[in-house]
Design a protein around this motif. Structure first.
Motif, PDB file in Angstrom:
ATOM      1  N   ARG A 218       1.820  -1.787  13.800  1.00 34.48           N
ATOM      2  CA  ARG A 218       1.057  -1.177  12.707  1.00 34.48           C
ATOM      3  C   ARG A 218       0.470   0.172  13.110  1.00 34.48           C
ATOM      4  O   ARG A 218       0.314   1.058  12.265  1.00 34.48           O
ATOM      5  CB  ARG A 218      -0.053  -2.138  12.261  1.00 34.48           C
ATOM      6  N   LYS A 219       0.151   0.324  14.379  1.00 31.77           N
ATOM      7  CA  LYS A 219      -0.398   1.593  14.849  1.00 31.77           C
ATOM      8  C   LYS A 219       0.677   2.609  15.198  1.00 31.77           C
ATOM      9  O   LYS A 219       0.364   3.769  15.459  1.00 31.77           O
ATOM     10  CB  LYS A 219      -1.284   1.339  16.080  1.00 31.77           C
ATOM     11  N   GLY A 220       1.929   2.153  15.259  1.00 33.03           N
ATOM     12  CA  GLY A 220       3.005   3.053  15.619  1.00 33.03           C
ATOM     13  C   GLY A 220       3.073   3.324  17.107  1.00 33.03           C
ATOM     14  O   GLY A 220       3.541   4.378  17.544  1.00 33.03           O
ATOM     15  N   LYS A 345      -4.056   3.935  -3.607  1.00 27.63           N
ATOM     16  CA  LYS A 345      -4.890   4.900  -2.889  1.00 27.63           C
ATOM     17  C   LYS A 345      -5.976   4.189  -2.089  1.00 27.63           C
ATOM     18  O   LYS A 345      -6.308   4.582  -0.963  1.00 27.63           O
ATOM     19  CB  LYS A 345      -5.519   5.879  -3.878  1.00 27.63           C
ATOM     20  N   GLU A 346      -6.536   3.133  -2.671  1.00 16.40           N
ATOM     21  CA  GLU A 346      -7.537   2.344  -1.945  1.00 16.40           C
ATOM     22  C   GLU A 346      -6.891   1.661  -0.743  1.00 16.40           C
ATOM     23  O   GLU A 346      -7.477   1.609   0.350  1.00 16.40           O
ATOM     24  CB  GLU A 346      -8.159   1.308  -2.881  1.00 16.40           C
ATOM     25  N   ALA A 347      -5.675   1.162  -0.935  1.00 15.56           N
ATOM     26  CA  ALA A 347      -4.959   0.473   0.142  1.00 15.56           C
ATOM     27  C   ALA A 347      -4.702   1.403   1.319  1.00 15.56           C
ATOM     28  O   ALA A 347      -4.928   1.044   2.485  1.00 15.56           O
ATOM     29  CB  ALA A 347      -3.635  -0.086  -0.380  1.00 15.56           C
ATOM     30  N   ILE A 348      -4.239   2.609   1.027  1.00 11.07           N
ATOM     31  CA  ILE A 348      -3.894   3.537   2.103  1.00 11.07           C
ATOM     32  C   ILE A 348      -5.144   3.992   2.866  1.00 11.07           C
ATOM     33  O   ILE A 348      -5.090   4.254   4.071  1.00 11.07           O
ATOM     34  CB  ILE A 348      -3.083   4.737   1.560  1.00 11.07           C
ATOM     35  N   SER A 349      -6.272   4.035   2.182  1.00  5.30           N
ATOM     36  CA  SER A 349      -7.531   4.361   2.858  1.00  5.30           C
ATOM     37  C   SER A 349      -7.928   3.254   3.827  1.00  5.30           C
ATOM     38  O   SER A 349      -8.405   3.526   4.939  1.00  5.30           O
ATOM     39  CB  SER A 349      -8.650   4.574   1.829  1.00  5.30           C
ATOM     40  N   ILE A 350      -7.731   2.012   3.408  1.00  5.35           N
ATOM     41  CA  ILE A 350      -8.086   0.873   4.261  1.00  5.35           C
ATOM     42  C   ILE A 350      -7.244   0.860   5.536  1.00  5.35           C
ATOM     43  O   ILE A 350      -7.771   0.689   6.643  1.00  5.35           O
ATOM     44  CB  ILE A 350      -7.914  -0.455   3.497  1.00  5.35           C
ATOM     45  N   VAL A 359       1.710   2.274   9.312  1.00  6.95           N
ATOM     46  CA  VAL A 359       1.647   1.736   7.953  1.00  6.95           C
ATOM     47  C   VAL A 359       1.165   2.812   6.988  1.00  6.95           C
ATOM     48  O   VAL A 359       1.666   2.927   5.865  1.00  6.95           O
ATOM     49  CB  VAL A 359       0.721   0.499   7.896  1.00  6.95           C
ATOM     50  N   TYR A 360       0.190   3.603   7.426  1.00  2.19           N
ATOM     51  CA  TYR A 360      -0.314   4.706   6.600  1.00  2.19           C
ATOM     52  C   TYR A 360       0.825   5.648   6.213  1.00  2.19           C
ATOM     53  O   TYR A 360       0.975   6.024   5.039  1.00  2.19           O
ATOM     54  CB  TYR A 360      -1.396   5.468   7.365  1.00  2.19           C
ATOM     55  N   GLU A 361       1.649   6.030   7.188  1.00  2.00           N
ATOM     56  CA  GLU A 361       2.757   6.943   6.912  1.00  2.00           C
ATOM     57  C   GLU A 361       3.792   6.295   5.988  1.00  2.00           C
ATOM     58  O   GLU A 361       4.360   6.960   5.109  1.00  2.00           O
ATOM     59  CB  GLU A 361       3.414   7.385   8.219  1.00  2.00           C
ATOM     60  N   LYS A 362       4.039   5.008   6.188  1.00  2.00           N
ATOM     61  CA  LYS A 362       4.981   4.291   5.332  1.00  2.00           C
ATOM     62  C   LYS A 362       4.489   4.268   3.889  1.00  2.00           C
ATOM     63  O   LYS A 362       5.236   4.569   2.937  1.00  2.00           O
ATOM     64  CB  LYS A 362       5.173   2.861   5.845  1.00  2.00           C
ATOM     65  N   MET A 363       3.225   3.900   3.716  1.00  2.00           N
ATOM     66  CA  MET A 363       2.652   3.858   2.369  1.00  2.00           C
ATOM     67  C   MET A 363       2.641   5.246   1.736  1.00  2.00           C
ATOM     68  O   MET A 363       2.955   5.402   0.543  1.00  2.00           O
ATOM     69  CB  MET A 363       1.225   3.295   2.428  1.00  2.00           C
ATOM     70  N   LYS A 364       2.264   6.249   2.510  1.00  2.00           N
ATOM     71  CA  LYS A 364       2.215   7.606   1.994  1.00  2.00           C
ATOM     72  C   LYS A 364       3.596   8.046   1.508  1.00  2.00           C
ATOM     73  O   LYS A 364       3.723   8.648   0.425  1.00  2.00           O
ATOM     74  CB  LYS A 364       1.712   8.561   3.078  1.00  2.00           C
ATOM     75  N   GLY A 365       4.639   7.714   2.264  1.00  2.00           N
ATOM     76  CA  GLY A 365       6.000   8.075   1.857  1.00  2.00           C
ATOM     77  C   GLY A 365       6.400   7.404   0.562  1.00  2.00           C
ATOM     78  O   GLY A 365       6.993   8.043  -0.326  1.00  2.00           O
ATOM     79  N   GLU A 366       6.101   6.120   0.426  1.00  2.00           N
ATOM     80  CA  GLU A 366       6.453   5.390  -0.795  1.00  2.00           C
ATOM     81  C   GLU A 366       5.674   5.937  -1.996  1.00  2.00           C
ATOM     82  O   GLU A 366       6.214   6.023  -3.108  1.00  2.00           O
ATOM     83  CB  GLU A 366       6.185   3.893  -0.613  1.00  2.00           C
ATOM     84  N   ILE A 375      -3.041  11.742  -2.864  1.00  2.00           N
ATOM     85  CA  ILE A 375      -3.048  10.697  -1.830  1.00  2.00           C
ATOM     86  C   ILE A 375      -4.138  11.006  -0.811  1.00  2.00           C
ATOM     87  O   ILE A 375      -4.228  12.128  -0.317  1.00  2.00           O
ATOM     88  CB  ILE A 375      -1.676  10.610  -1.132  1.00  2.00           C
ATOM     89  N   PRO A 376      -5.004  10.004  -0.479  1.00  5.67           N
ATOM     90  CA  PRO A 376      -6.077  10.249   0.499  1.00  5.67           C
ATOM     91  C   PRO A 376      -5.521  10.751   1.828  1.00  5.67           C
ATOM     92  O   PRO A 376      -4.526  10.243   2.329  1.00  5.67           O
ATOM     93  CB  PRO A 376      -6.727   8.869   0.666  1.00  5.67           C
ATOM     94  N   ARG A 377      -6.192  11.772   2.364  1.00  5.13           N
ATOM     95  CA  ARG A 377      -5.762  12.329   3.651  1.00  5.13           C
ATOM     96  C   ARG A 377      -6.415  11.566   4.787  1.00  5.13           C
ATOM     97  O   ARG A 377      -7.146  10.616   4.579  1.00  5.13           O
ATOM     98  CB  ARG A 377      -6.142  13.807   3.722  1.00  5.13           C
TER      99      ARG A 377
END
Length: 451
Positions: A218-220, A345-350, A359-366, A375-377
């Motif tokens: 998850r952290k890459g 957007k709430e999910a990607i912030s969490i 996971v953040y990068e995966k969600m951001k891409g989708e 999209i939250p930075r």
């Protein structure tokens, strides 16, 4: 020529093979012990042979067979007045009953009875096993406060008596509990320690490998795939779904994050075949969630837990709220991501707050691919300068909490709704790892976040 002692040796050898992660040898020795003692008079060895088979069926989530052999052992133990055999058998039956929602309390009562007998009579290994099964089953059914209490009690008991194998096994479940409840740093430390020591039992390493591999994935971070692949290998050797399904679910999640395929069709089919057997497994819903997400495949005749139901946005949001109540931030984020754009957007912030960068990068891409904007930075510098990674808004809410204001008053000061204030407070409690407003202020003051 001593049949009773031969039978006693066989069931104990079965136990040792189980600790080594070799299910086939374990079951073979267990059956040989029963076959040898079946026509013999009542004895402790016979009661323990029955109870050992009950334990193996419990570990495979075969409830009916576990209870069958367990009740035979209980009957013999009571006939003989054998408290140790009775203690062992009650543990098996109680554990499998605890996993069935309707029988949860009955199972806890039987396990507590087993623990009381063990503590009264000084049966140290049986006491450690009772602590372990109470704790691990509580993690599996997501009763995290009870699990934490029992596991800590059990760890103290084992440490004081140098019961190393049970202490190791309980630590693997503590790591799982910490992973589920968002305390990844401590979970990772425990898991890494268990993996790094060669003398730890194979069966205890499976869970630790899944925890360590999941956090790295998850952290890459590097080495995630190696850890998860090793977990899968050991899990399949154990032939127990409680180990196989978490290992496969983690590898399917890895596929979702990376786009690479690492789970063979035969492995999926084998797991599905085992799920079809009698027994209740909470892990099957998580496995099905990832199987559906990655392979667009479901489980036949399977009743999915509410926490993993996301057939429409409302259902996903409701499921996410359930995870929030349980204190599982990552699962909350996963289900929010199955809903609408604002929930995503709430999910990607969490996941960003958790440090799940891959996971953040995966969600951001989708999200970008689906046309979502705004999209939250990543975290701002002001967020990174405080130890708990609180946002600017959360720092503002925390400062007003310190002044003793209630939600409505805080909302009025910050020009936000009381409900939004409540969401911020939930996030503050999670990040500071406390369970009340007063403790949040105390912890933030100790860390120097507020003056």
């Amino acid at each position: 020529g001593n049949v009773e002692k031969r039978g006693n040796t066989l069931w104990f050898l079965s136990r040792l093979w189980w600790f080594d992660g070799n299910r086939r040898q374990s079951e073979a020795c267990a059956q040989q012990a029963i076959d040898l003692l079946a026509e013999q008079p009542s004895s402790t060895a016979k009661a323990m042979a029955f109870s050992n088979m009950s334990q193996l069926k419990m570990l495979s989530d075969k409830a009916v067979e576990c209870i069958f052999w367990g009740n035979k052992a209980i009957g013999l133990a009571k006939e003989l007045g054998d408290q140790e055999a009775l203690c062992h058998a009650l543990n098996n039956v109680g554990t499998v009953q605890m996993r069935i929602p309707a029988n949860k309390q009955k199972g806890i009562d039987l396990l507590q009875q087993s623990l009381d007998i063990a503590l009264t009579n000084g049966f140290q290994e049986h006491a450690a096993r009772a602590y372990t099964n109470l704790g691990s089953d509580s993690v599996r059914i997501k009763d995290y406060p009870f699990a934490a209490k029992v596991i800590e009690e059990g760890l103290r008991y084992c440490e004081e008596r140098e019961l190393g194998s049970w202490q190791t096994y309980m630590l693997s479940w503590k790591a799982k509990l910490l992973l589920d409840t968002g305390k990844w740093e401590e979970a990772g430390r425990i898991a890494a320690d268990l993996i790094g020591k060669a003398d730890h039992a194979s069966i205890a390493k499976v869970g630790a490998l899944v925890v360590a591999g999941t956090i790295r994935m998850r952290k890459g971070e590097p080495d995630a795939l190696r850890l998860l692949t090793e977990a899968r290998t050991k899990a399949f050797e154990s032939m127990e779904l409680q180990r196989i399904l978490p290992a496969l679910a983690a590898l399917l999640e890895y596929e979702w994050i990376t786009g690479e395929s690492h789970v063979e069709k035969t492995a999926v089919e084998y797991a599905i075949g085992l799920i079809g057997q009698p027994g209740h497994l909470r892990e099957s819903s998580e496995f099905e969630f990832w199987l559906s997400k990655v392979r667009k495949q479901g489980l036949p005749m399977h009743q999915t837990e509410k926490g993993y139901r996301a057939l429409n946005p409302k259902m996903a949001v409701d499921a996410a709220a359930g995870w929030q109540r349980l204190g599982c931030p990552y699962e909350r984020a996963l289900l929010l991501f199955e809903a609408n754009a604002e929930s995503k957007k709430e999910a990607i912030s969490i996941v960003h707050q958790l440090g799940a960068h891959a996971v953040y990068e995966k969600m951001k891409g989708e999200m970008r691919d689906s046309g979502i904007t705004g999209i939250p930075r990543g975290m701002r510098k002001t967020t990174q300068t405080n130890p708990a990674l609180l946002t600017d808004r959360e720092l503002g809410v925390l400062q007003l909490l310190k002044e003793g204001l209630q939600n409505k008053e805080i909302g009025s000061r910050l020009f936000i709704s009381a409900k939004t204030v409540d969401h911020h407070i939930s996030s503050i409690l999670f990040k500071l790892e406390v369970n009340s407003r007063a403790r949040a202020v105390q912890e933030a003051t100790r860390l120097g976040i507020v003056k």
